[in-house]
Motif scaffolding. Sequence first.
Motif, short mmCIF file in Angstrom:
data_model
loop_
_atom_site.label_atom_id
_atom_site.label_comp_id
_atom_site.label_asym_id
_atom_site.label_seq_id
_atom_site.Cartn_x
_atom_site.Cartn_y
_atom_site.Cartn_z
N SER A 34 -20.15 1.96 -7.07
CA SER A 34 -20.16 0.62 -7.68
C SER A 34 -21.05 0.57 -8.91
N ASP A 35 -22.20 1.24 -8.85
CA ASP A 35 -23.09 1.26 -10.01
C ASP A 35 -22.47 2.00 -11.17
N VAL A 36 -21.80 3.11 -10.89
CA VAL A 36 -21.13 3.86 -11.94
C VAL A 36 -20.03 3.00 -12.56
N ALA A 37 -19.21 2.38 -11.73
CA ALA A 37 -18.11 1.55 -12.23
C ALA A 37 -18.61 0.38 -13.06
N THR A 38 -19.65 -0.29 -12.59
CA THR A 38 -20.20 -1.43 -13.32
C THR A 38 -20.75 -1.00 -14.68
N THR A 39 -21.43 0.12 -14.69
CA THR A 39 -22.00 0.61 -15.95
C THR A 39 -20.91 1.02 -16.92
N LEU A 40 -19.87 1.71 -16.42
CA LEU A 40 -18.78 2.12 -17.30
C LEU A 40 -17.99 0.92 -17.83
N ALA A 41 -17.92 -0.15 -17.06
CA ALA A 41 -17.16 -1.34 -17.48
C ALA A 41 -17.87 -2.14 -18.57
N ALA A 42 -19.17 -1.95 -18.72
CA ALA A 42 -19.91 -2.66 -19.77
C ALA A 42 -19.47 -2.12 -21.13
N ASP A 43 -19.54 -2.94 -22.14
CA ASP A 43 -19.11 -2.54 -23.47
C ASP A 43 -20.21 -1.86 -24.27
N GLU A 44 -20.86 -0.90 -23.65
CA GLU A 44 -21.90 -0.15 -24.35
C GLU A 44 -21.95 1.27 -23.81
N ASP A 45 -22.65 2.13 -24.50
CA ASP A 45 -22.80 3.52 -24.07
C ASP A 45 -23.48 3.54 -22.72
N ARG A 70 -11.08 3.18 -2.95
CA ARG A 70 -11.25 2.26 -1.83
C ARG A 70 -12.02 1.00 -2.22
N GLU A 71 -12.90 1.11 -3.20
CA GLU A 71 -13.66 -0.07 -3.64
C GLU A 71 -12.89 -0.89 -4.66
N GLY A 72 -11.68 -0.47 -4.99
CA GLY A 72 -10.80 -1.28 -5.82
C GLY A 72 -10.93 -1.07 -7.32
N PHE A 73 -11.52 0.04 -7.73
CA PHE A 73 -11.67 0.28 -9.17
C PHE A 73 -10.43 0.98 -9.72
N ALA A 74 -10.10 0.67 -10.98
CA ALA A 74 -8.94 1.27 -11.62
C ALA A 74 -9.12 2.77 -11.75
N PHE A 75 -8.00 3.48 -11.68
CA PHE A 75 -8.01 4.93 -11.88
C PHE A 75 -6.76 5.33 -12.66
N GLU A 76 -6.78 6.53 -13.20
CA GLU A 76 -5.67 7.02 -14.00
C GLU A 76 -4.98 8.18 -13.28
N THR A 77 -3.66 8.24 -13.44
CA THR A 77 -2.86 9.34 -12.91
C THR A 77 -1.98 9.86 -14.04
N GLU A 99 -18.66 -10.46 -6.08
CA GLU A 99 -18.68 -9.49 -7.17
C GLU A 99 -19.34 -8.18 -6.76
N ASP A 100 -20.40 -8.28 -5.96
CA ASP A 100 -21.09 -7.08 -5.51
C ASP A 100 -21.60 -7.29 -4.09
N CYS A 101 -22.05 -6.21 -3.49
CA CYS A 101 -22.47 -6.27 -2.08
C CYS A 101 -23.88 -6.78 -1.91
N GLY A 102 -24.61 -6.93 -2.98
CA GLY A 102 -25.97 -7.43 -2.88
C GLY A 102 -26.99 -6.39 -2.48
#
Length: 161
Positions: A38-49, A131-138, A157-160
């Motif tokens: 979740s932390d990786v996904a959240t960080t990647l979804a932000a519009d910054e490096d 499983r956590e519902g994040f988009a993936f590519e095939t 939004e998150d598990c807290g």
Amino acid sequence: MTTTDSLTLNPVLRAAPAAPAEAAAYFRASLVFHADVSDVATTLAADEDPGFVVLDSRSTAAWDQGHVPGAVHLPTALIPEQAGQLLDRSVPVVTYCWGPGCNGATRAALALAELGYQVKEMLGGFEYWVREGFAFETVEGRERRAADALTAPADAEDCGC
């Protein structure tokens, strides 16, 4: 029954918990080596490096089946010969493989660390990414599945944690 007897019979406490300072050191170290999906996904979804690159250490067939968007594909066996061409040593790497039952991300992280890269392992791997519902590519394109309520909160939004 004495406290000693109950500790001997109790499988949870048969080995006594570590002292608080030892536990703190252990868990602090664990966070140094691991990243949460979740932390990786959240960080990647932000519009910054994000400050790191994600590396999929699985085979090409597994990569084609699905991978984290934006990840670098580098199977573990190819790390020694190709890491220098694909990765910048100044950028930390977050490795992943199939899931918690697979130690491929650990082997990839070890190979990268031995080459001088800063590295973390993404807990849960690709399995928990999906499983956590994040988009993936095939090879077919981008996909997203509904989050599994056993791995992600259904109405938040998150598990807290």
